[in-house]
Scaffold this motif. Structure first.
Motif, PDB file in Angstrom:
ATOM      1  N   MET A  49       0.814  -1.207   0.000  1.00 12.04           N
ATOM      2  CA  MET A  49       0.000   0.000   0.000  1.00 12.04           C
ATOM      3  C   MET A  49       0.857   1.272   0.000  1.00 12.04           C
ATOM      4  O   MET A  49       0.475   2.286  -0.574  1.00 12.04           O
ATOM      5  CB  MET A  49      -0.946  -0.004   1.204  1.00 12.04           C
ATOM      6  N   ALA A  50       2.017   1.217   0.632  1.00 14.37           N
ATOM      7  CA  ALA A  50       2.934   2.363   0.567  1.00 14.37           C
ATOM      8  C   ALA A  50       3.387   2.599  -0.869  1.00 14.37           C
ATOM      9  O   ALA A  50       3.437   3.741  -1.342  1.00 14.37           O
ATOM     10  CB  ALA A  50       4.142   2.116   1.475  1.00 14.37           C
ATOM     11  N   VAL A  51       3.707   1.518  -1.573  1.00 10.38           N
ATOM     12  CA  VAL A  51       4.100   1.630  -2.986  1.00 10.38           C
ATOM     13  C   VAL A  51       2.923   2.137  -3.816  1.00 10.38           C
ATOM     14  O   VAL A  51       3.069   3.032  -4.656  1.00 10.38           O
ATOM     15  CB  VAL A  51       4.607   0.275  -3.518  1.00 10.38           C
ATOM     16  N   ALA A  52       1.730   1.572  -3.566  1.00 12.01           N
ATOM     17  CA  ALA A  52       0.546   1.966  -4.324  1.00 12.01           C
ATOM     18  C   ALA A  52       0.223   3.444  -4.138  1.00 12.01           C
ATOM     19  O   ALA A  52      -0.107   4.153  -5.101  1.00 12.01           O
ATOM     20  CB  ALA A  52      -0.645   1.112  -3.907  1.00 12.01           C
ATOM     21  N   LYS A  53       0.309   3.942  -2.913  1.00  9.54           N
ATOM     22  CA  LYS A  53       0.020   5.352  -2.644  1.00  9.54           C
ATOM     23  C   LYS A  53       0.988   6.262  -3.387  1.00  9.54           C
ATOM     24  O   LYS A  53       0.604   7.311  -3.910  1.00  9.54           O
ATOM     25  CB  LYS A  53       0.079   5.612  -1.142  1.00  9.54           C
ATOM     26  N   THR A  54       2.244   5.842  -3.449  1.00 13.71           N
ATOM     27  CA  THR A  54       3.241   6.635  -4.173  1.00 13.71           C
ATOM     28  C   THR A  54       2.938   6.633  -5.668  1.00 13.71           C
ATOM     29  O   THR A  54       3.020   7.680  -6.329  1.00 13.71           O
ATOM     30  CB  THR A  54       4.645   6.073  -3.903  1.00 13.71           C
ATOM     31  N   LEU A  55       2.581   5.490  -6.225  1.00 15.25           N
ATOM     32  CA  LEU A  55       2.253   5.399  -7.645  1.00 15.25           C
ATOM     33  C   LEU A  55       0.996   6.201  -7.976  1.00 15.25           C
ATOM     34  O   LEU A  55       0.924   6.866  -9.011  1.00 15.25           O
ATOM     35  CB  LEU A  55       2.066   3.935  -8.041  1.00 15.25           C
ATOM     36  N   LEU A  56       0.008   6.145  -7.107  1.00 14.68           N
ATOM     37  CA  LEU A  56      -1.217   6.914  -7.323  1.00 14.68           C
ATOM     38  C   LEU A  56      -0.927   8.411  -7.306  1.00 14.68           C
ATOM     39  O   LEU A  56      -1.488   9.174  -8.099  1.00 14.68           O
ATOM     40  CB  LEU A  56      -2.247   6.571  -6.248  1.00 14.68           C
ATOM     41  N   ARG A  57      -0.053   8.825  -6.428  1.00 17.52           N
ATOM     42  CA  ARG A  57       0.282  10.248  -6.357  1.00 17.52           C
ATOM     43  C   ARG A  57       1.029  10.707  -7.608  1.00 17.52           C
ATOM     44  O   ARG A  57       0.786  11.800  -8.113  1.00 17.52           O
ATOM     45  CB  ARG A  57       1.131  10.526  -5.122  1.00 17.52           C
ATOM     46  N   HIS A  58       1.933   9.858  -8.099  1.00 12.50           N
ATOM     47  CA  HIS A  58       2.693  10.230  -9.297  1.00 12.50           C
ATOM     48  C   HIS A  58       1.797  10.313 -10.526  1.00 12.50           C
ATOM     49  O   HIS A  58       2.047  11.108 -11.437  1.00 12.50           O
ATOM     50  CB  HIS A  58       3.804   9.211  -9.548  1.00 12.50           C
ATOM     51  N   GLY A  59       0.762   9.473 -10.595  1.00 10.96           N
ATOM     52  CA  GLY A  59      -0.117   9.457 -11.755  1.00 10.96           C
ATOM     53  C   GLY A  59       0.535   8.749 -12.944  1.00 10.96           C
ATOM     54  O   GLY A  59       1.669   8.285 -12.883  1.00 10.96           O
ATOM     55  N   GLY A  60      -0.233   8.653 -14.040  1.00  9.11           N
ATOM     56  CA  GLY A  60       0.301   8.056 -15.265  1.00  9.11           C
ATOM     57  C   GLY A  60       0.030   6.571 -15.409  1.00  9.11           C
ATOM     58  O   GLY A  60       0.291   6.003 -16.468  1.00  9.11           O
ATOM     59  N   LEU A  61      -0.462   5.903 -14.364  1.00 12.47           N
ATOM     60  CA  LEU A  61      -0.771   4.476 -14.430  1.00 12.47           C
ATOM     61  C   LEU A  61      -2.236   4.258 -14.103  1.00 12.47           C
ATOM     62  O   LEU A  61      -2.813   4.955 -13.266  1.00 12.47           O
ATOM     63  CB  LEU A  61       0.091   3.681 -13.444  1.00 12.47           C
ATOM     64  N   THR A  62      -2.840   3.268 -14.766  1.00 10.84           N
ATOM     65  CA  THR A  62      -4.212   2.902 -14.434  1.00 10.84           C
ATOM     66  C   THR A  62      -4.222   2.062 -13.160  1.00 10.84           C
ATOM     67  O   THR A  62      -3.187   1.533 -12.738  1.00 10.84           O
ATOM     68  CB  THR A  62      -4.845   2.091 -15.574  1.00 10.84           C
ATOM     69  N   ASN A  63      -5.391   1.923 -12.572  1.00  7.29           N
ATOM     70  CA  ASN A  63      -5.509   1.074 -11.388  1.00  7.29           C
ATOM     71  C   ASN A  63      -5.132  -0.367 -11.697  1.00  7.29           C
ATOM     72  O   ASN A  63      -4.573  -1.065 -10.845  1.00  7.29           O
ATOM     73  CB  ASN A  63      -6.927   1.136 -10.825  1.00  7.29           C
ATOM     74  N   ALA A  64      -5.446  -0.826 -12.921  1.00  6.71           N
ATOM     75  CA  ALA A  64      -5.090  -2.193 -13.305  1.00  6.71           C
ATOM     76  C   ALA A  64      -3.572  -2.356 -13.353  1.00  6.71           C
ATOM     77  O   ALA A  64      -3.026  -3.386 -12.932  1.00  6.71           O
ATOM     78  CB  ALA A  64      -5.709  -2.540 -14.658  1.00  6.71           C
ATOM     79  N   GLU A  65      -2.861  -1.348 -13.850  1.00  4.95           N
ATOM     80  CA  GLU A  65      -1.400  -1.416 -13.918  1.00  4.95           C
ATOM     81  C   GLU A  65      -0.794  -1.371 -12.514  1.00  4.95           C
ATOM     82  O   GLU A  65       0.159  -2.101 -12.214  1.00  4.95           O
ATOM     83  CB  GLU A  65      -0.866  -0.267 -14.774  1.00  4.95           C
ATOM     84  N   ILE A  66      -1.338  -0.518 -11.658  1.00  6.42           N
ATOM     85  CA  ILE A  66      -0.844  -0.453 -10.278  1.00  6.42           C
ATOM     86  C   ILE A  66      -1.127  -1.766  -9.562  1.00  6.42           C
ATOM     87  O   ILE A  66      -0.287  -2.272  -8.809  1.00  6.42           O
ATOM     88  CB  ILE A  66      -1.479   0.728  -9.530  1.00  6.42           C
ATOM     89  N   ALA A  67      -2.294  -2.335  -9.810  1.00  4.64           N
ATOM     90  CA  ALA A  67      -2.654  -3.603  -9.169  1.00  4.64           C
ATOM     91  C   ALA A  67      -1.601  -4.672  -9.435  1.00  4.64           C
ATOM     92  O   ALA A  67      -1.192  -5.401  -8.521  1.00  4.64           O
ATOM     93  CB  ALA A  67      -4.024  -4.070  -9.676  1.00  4.64           C
ATOM     94  N   LEU A  68      -1.133  -4.783 -10.666  1.00  3.83           N
ATOM     95  CA  LEU A  68      -0.126  -5.791 -11.011  1.00  3.83           C
ATOM     96  C   LEU A  68       1.203  -5.502 -10.328  1.00  3.83           C
ATOM     97  O   LEU A  68       1.930  -6.427  -9.958  1.00  3.83           O
ATOM     98  CB  LEU A  68       0.059  -5.842 -12.525  1.00  3.83           C
ATOM     99  N   LYS A  69       1.514  -4.228 -10.141  1.00  3.37           N
ATOM    100  CA  LYS A  69       2.790  -3.869  -9.521  1.00  3.37           C
ATOM    101  C   LYS A  69       2.812  -4.153  -8.018  1.00  3.37           C
ATOM    102  O   LYS A  69       3.885  -4.282  -7.430  1.00  3.37           O
ATOM    103  CB  LYS A  69       3.111  -2.392  -9.769  1.00  3.37           C
ATOM    104  N   VAL A  70       1.626  -4.238  -7.410  1.00  4.20           N
ATOM    105  CA  VAL A  70       1.581  -4.452  -5.960  1.00  4.20           C
ATOM    106  C   VAL A  70       0.871  -5.757  -5.579  1.00  4.20           C
ATOM    107  O   VAL A  70       0.396  -5.909  -4.447  1.00  4.20           O
ATOM    108  CB  VAL A  70       0.931  -3.250  -5.239  1.00  4.20           C
ATOM    109  N   GLY A  71       0.817  -6.697  -6.519  1.00  2.00           N
ATOM    110  CA  GLY A  71       0.418  -8.055  -6.156  1.00  2.00           C
ATOM    111  C   GLY A  71      -1.058  -8.380  -6.181  1.00  2.00           C
ATOM    112  O   GLY A  71      -1.480  -9.338  -5.532  1.00  2.00           O
ATOM    113  N   TYR A  72      -1.855  -7.615  -6.931  1.00  2.00           N
ATOM    114  CA  TYR A  72      -3.281  -7.909  -7.038  1.00  2.00           C
ATOM    115  C   TYR A  72      -3.617  -8.225  -8.494  1.00  2.00           C
ATOM    116  O   TYR A  72      -3.112  -7.588  -9.423  1.00  2.00           O
ATOM    117  CB  TYR A  72      -4.125  -6.743  -6.516  1.00  2.00           C
TER     118      TYR A  72
END
Length: 303
Positions: A253-276
């Protein structure tokens, strides 16, 4: 590009994104006292000369001597004072004597204490979670590599040179890593550093941090550590302060929050990066953990 492939300590410090708020040389003489409350900022101090007392809110007081370094990743307030407390009439407001230089105590008293003091901030939406992985305070003596970094940071904050921001960020990262790995493992409270000092747990922590997008299980980590599942679970919880998968979720979730703040990725892309496996599964997990959906978090915290 967010890089979490390094070792756990480096990845936490990198994600924190430390930045200098204040850096100053404090000189004091005679009887003096300075106090601050409700600061809620990371604080560090390198003693150059003399000694004094430091009272951090919620902790026992410590004596700082020449050559000492102290780091408090999250400080609410403090009192710093001479060994003999001053009477009420002694001025308690630091007198600025030059750029980045402050004087404490009566002006006619000879200077017998010099300290380089810094306050910084963590430019990440996950700072509270990440700071919770670290000790409340690091206090070390005789670490010349560590104390040698503080004057460099102080000098860089005074100069207006190209690349200043990046250099300060890197210097602070090195300072934090050096400080955090300098504390004696035997007296560390449960947390990341104590877990890393345990030879049975280091590999599991490395995997959690480096493979946030991979499938993780307590059984697999226990097997790699050569332990039973129950033995590994209890040892991890005792040394790190939280259960293995709870820790893994917190890091994801710490990684996900950082990625969400940076922007540029969809939720599906972030999901794969953090194990969902899907945006839906990630959204449910994120909302459960943070109390707010990913989209709302991104809108609130985007740069």
């Amino acid at each position: 590009m967010l890089d979490t492939s390094s070792d756990p300590l480096s990845s936490v410090v990198t994600l924190l994104k430390p930045a200098v708020s204040i850096s100053k040389m404090v000189e004091a003489g005679g009887q003096w006292l300075v106090e601050r409350h409700d600061m809620a900022s990371p604080f560090y101090c390198a003693m150059v000369e003399g000694q004094c007392r430091l009272h951090i809110t919620g902790r026992d007081p410590v004596t700082l001597r020449a050559g000492d370094f102290v780091l408090i990743p999250h400080m609410q307030g403090f009192t710093m004072l001479s060994e003999v407390p001053p009477p009420q009439h002694v001025p308690r407001v630091p007198l600025e004597t030059g750029p980045g230089r402050f004087r404490l105590g009566l002006s006619e008293a000879a200077v017998d204490v010099r300290a380089l003091v810094g306050h910084c901030r963590f430019d990440t939406p996950a700072s509270d979670l990440l700071v919770s992985l670290l000790p409340d305070m690091i206090h070390v003596s005789g670490q010349s590599r560590l104390t040698g970094l503080v004057p460099v940071i102080h000098e860089e904050t005074r100069a207006d040179r190209p690349g200043r921001g990046m250099i300060l960020e890197r210097l602070l990262e090195v300072l934090l890593i050096e400080a955090l790995r300098s504390g004696p493992a035997a007296i560390l409270p449960p947390g990341l550093l104590r877990g890393l000092s345990d030879p049975k747990l280091g590999g599991a922590l490395q995997r959690i941090h480096a493979e946030a997008g991979s499938a993780l299980s307590v059984s697999d980590m226990a097997r790699a550590a050569g332990m039973s599942r129950s033995g590994f679970f209890e040892r991890f919880r005792k040394q790190v302060g939280r259960a293995p998968m709870e820790y893994a979720t917190d890091w994801r979730m710490a990684v996900a929050k950082t990625l969400l703040r940076h922007g540029g990725l969809t939720n599906a892309e972030i999901a794969l990066k953090v194990g969902y496996g899907s945006a839906g599964a990630f959204g449910l997990a994120f909302t459960r953990h943070e109390g707010i959906p990913p989209g709302a978090f991104a809108n609130k915290n985007s740069r």
